[in-house]
Design an enzyme around this catalytic site. Structure first.
Site, PDB file in Angstrom:
ATOM      1  N   ASP A  34       0.337  -1.722   0.164  1.00 20.60           N
ATOM      2  CA  ASP A  34       0.169   0.013   0.581  1.00 20.60           C
ATOM      3  C   ASP A  34       0.990   1.340  -0.336  1.00 20.60           C
ATOM      4  O   ASP A  34       1.817   1.557   0.743  1.00 20.60           O
ATOM      5  CB  ASP A  34      -0.790   0.045   1.486  1.00 20.60           C
ATOM      6  CG  ASP A  34      -1.678  -1.617   1.657  1.00 20.60           C
ATOM      7  OD1 ASP A  34      -1.897  -1.698   0.793  1.00 20.60           O
ATOM      8  OD2 ASP A  34      -2.133  -1.048   2.322  1.00 20.60           O
ATOM      9  N   PHE A  90       2.194   0.160  10.097  1.00 19.96           N
ATOM     10  CA  PHE A  90       0.933  -0.517   9.021  1.00 19.96           C
ATOM     11  C   PHE A  90       0.592   1.117   8.290  1.00 19.96           C
ATOM     12  O   PHE A  90       1.278   1.959   8.626  1.00 19.96           O
ATOM     13  CB  PHE A  90       0.039  -0.806   9.810  1.00 19.96           C
ATOM     14  CG  PHE A  90       0.112  -1.744  10.158  1.00 19.96           C
ATOM     15  CD1 PHE A  90       0.828  -3.340   9.392  1.00 19.96           C
ATOM     16  CD2 PHE A  90      -1.242  -2.830  10.165  1.00 19.96           C
ATOM     17  CE1 PHE A  90       0.912  -4.687   9.576  1.00 19.96           C
ATOM     18  CE2 PHE A  90      -0.912  -4.533  10.010  1.00 19.96           C
ATOM     19  CZ  PHE A  90       0.464  -5.136  10.558  1.00 19.96           C
ATOM     20  N   GLU A 216     -10.698  -0.860   4.168  1.00 22.97           N
ATOM     21  CA  GLU A 216      -9.114  -0.053   4.549  1.00 22.97           C
ATOM     22  C   GLU A 216      -9.255   0.931   3.810  1.00 22.97           C
ATOM     23  O   GLU A 216      -9.226   1.285   2.551  1.00 22.97           O
ATOM     24  CB  GLU A 216      -8.357  -1.903   4.405  1.00 22.97           C
ATOM     25  CG  GLU A 216      -8.335  -2.851   4.762  1.00 22.97           C
ATOM     26  CD  GLU A 216      -7.106  -4.223   4.285  1.00 22.97           C
ATOM     27  OE1 GLU A 216      -6.542  -4.650   5.532  1.00 22.97           O
ATOM     28  OE2 GLU A 216      -7.144  -3.717   3.731  1.00 22.97           O
TER      29      GLU A 216
END
Length: 507
Positions: A34, A90, A216
């Site tokens: 990502d 993250f 997400e």
């Protein structure tokens, strides 16, 4: 593009660099997923991303870093925020705290602030939780320091992640807004803060529309309708995996109003957790292919432009794609705008064009009739190229392009006139044996405009990005053809079709 490495390959084996893209960012080594922390500061675009510094599989999540002056030429930088024995780093976002609201810099040297999800490990007192934390940089992103008071927002949740932060200035006041997700609950949660440290709950959106996987990487931004600043709407992006329109990962969006507290969707089709996916094609999707995920936008871009980048892969097979020493890449950056089409508001996407300059070969054809059958476009660049085509199907039942064609291999971009559907078929595209979910056909409804089909297609070494009718619909797919499969063709089924214009630019 990124720097590449060369490595000796066994005799007769493909080079490990065979599929490294030329115009899509990939890390020199190891795993990438990502995009995170997209921000423009002092003439430089910063692309952070999920990265494993120690291997080519997912794990040890940290923030990788690359910079660019133009969104085309990328320079990989040292790892920005490294995981440790307490936490993995993250997804999240980054802001230029111009007025030093956080106090992490000074008036003369305001900080870049990264807002990321701390995924706490078993060694941490917060083991099993996901909470939001800060890191800051006082040298324009070259080095980063984790804030000593982390986490700054903890809901005691195992799946609270992916904060996108922006400065809101409206009728409700002026403050930072955080848009994050409770992933398993398929909810977007909004908070506000004046200093990036103390956060106050605002509201929750969802579940709605596609809920077949966890939610997400949300994003929330305002856009003018057809460029008219007096008519503005807000766009809420929510990525989900699985449950995408083409299978596996995907990204959806909602259009509506945001009053500084609550987002109200005007494009919701279904509410709540859905077990019936029969209405999936009524939802608004960022991309109708299998390989455009976790797309988020840059903050602080000049002139208020909204530019997004997605991860060009799919969680179904991202760990098995045929590369060595490096894995996965980003999409081309895309400028998104909001337009009204047949009474509905929808995003239009335009790629930042790597072929908009000298040094490329040009191949042109048309206007000319298209007889029934396929014609190879001999001499056209077909491995790394941009294709612009305008076709009038007329009485033909199907028209399209043959891409990355070779001995027994091709990827077919076709338009079915009766159905009004554009399809990208990669079932004969080359190496597909690494995962059973890879051979596929992607499709999207694309009505003809004045009886014509307009296509812009970007080819790189392992990818195809299709933009139909000035970016009103897009399809992004990976392909892994043989080195010799660089042919391009055009075809029609039935008589009466006409090629109005064809331009291929590449090398």
């Amino acid at each position: 593009m990124t720097a590449t490495t060369t490595a000796a390959a066994p005799a007769g084996a493909p080079s490990p660099e065979r599929f490294r893209p030329e115009y899509h960012y990939s890390a020199e080594r190891n795993w990438l997923n990502d995009p995170n922390g997209l921000v423009f500061v002092n003439g430089t675009y910063h692309l952070f991303y999920q990265h494993n510094p120690f291997g080519s599989e997912w794990g040890n999540m940290s923030w990788g870093h690359a910079t660019s002056p133009d969104l085309l030429q990328w320079q990989e930088q040292p790892v920005a925020i490294l995981c440790d024995d307490q936490e993995a780093i993250f997804s999240g976002s980054a802001v230029f705290d111009e007025h030093n609201t956080s106090g992490l810099g000074t008036t003369g040297n305001p900080p870049l602030v990264a807002i990321y999800t701390s995924a706490y490990s078993d060694a941490s007192p917060l083991a099993g939780r996901q909470a939001q934390s800060l890191a800051y940089s006082l040298d324009e992103g070259r080095t980063w320091t984790k804030y000593s008071g982390n986490p700054v927002l903890d809901r005691a949740s195992a799946d609270f992640r992916d904060p996108k932060v922006f400065w809101y200035d409206g009728t409700a006041g002026s403050y930072w807004v955080m848009v994050a997700v409770e992933a398993v609950q398929r909810e977007v949660v909004l908070y506000k803060s004046t200093d990036l440290m103390a956060w106050e709950y605002l509201s929750t959106f969802g579940p709605a529309n596609a809920t077949g996987g966890v939610w997400e990487c949300p994003d929330l931004f305002e856009l003018p309708i057809d460029g008219k600043r007096e008519a503005m709407k807000w766009v809420l992006v929510v990525n989900l995996s699985p449950g995408g329109i083409a299978g596996g990962s995907g990204g959806q969006y909602f259009v509506g109003e945001f009053d500084g507290v609550k987002f109200r969707s005007e494009s919701t089709v279904t509410e709540g957790l859905q077990t019936d996916d029969s209405r999936m094609r009524e939802y608004s999707w960022l991309d109708w292919g299998r390989d455009y995920y976790a797309a988020v936008s840059f903050s602080n871009v000049p002139d208020g432009r909204r530019i997004m980048i997605g991860w060009m892969s799919n969680w179904n097979y991202s760990a098995q794609t045929p590369s060595e020493g490096w894995r996965n890449s980003m999409s081309l950056p895309r400028e998104v705008t909001l337009t009204r089409q047949n009474g509905a508001l929808m995003l239009r996407q335009h790629a930042v064009d790597p072929f908009n300059g000298p040094g490329f070969r040009n191949f042109q054809r048309g206007p000319q009739p298209l007889a029934s059958g396929a014609v190879e476009l001999v001499g056209a660049p077909g491995e790394v190229a941009r294709i612009d085509a305008e076709i009038e199907p007329g009485r033909a039942t199907r028209v399209g392009l043959l891409l990355k064609a070779g001995d027994g291999e091709q990827t077919v971009l076709s338009y079915d006139v009766a159905e009004g559907v554009l399809r990208l078929d990669r079932r004969e595209s080359g190496n597909m044996g690494f995962h059973e979910a890879f051979p596929s056909i992607e499709s999207v409804a694309v009505p003809l405009e004045n009886g014509r089909l307009r296509l812009q297609v970007y080819l790189d070494r392992c990818s195809i990005e299709v933009f139909a009718h000035d970016g009103r619909a897009t399809i992004t797919d990976l392909v892994f053809p043989s080195e010799s499969s660089t042919g391009v063709g055009i075809f029609a089924e039935g008589e009466g079709a006409r090629l109005l214009a064809l331009n291929i630019k590449g090398h």
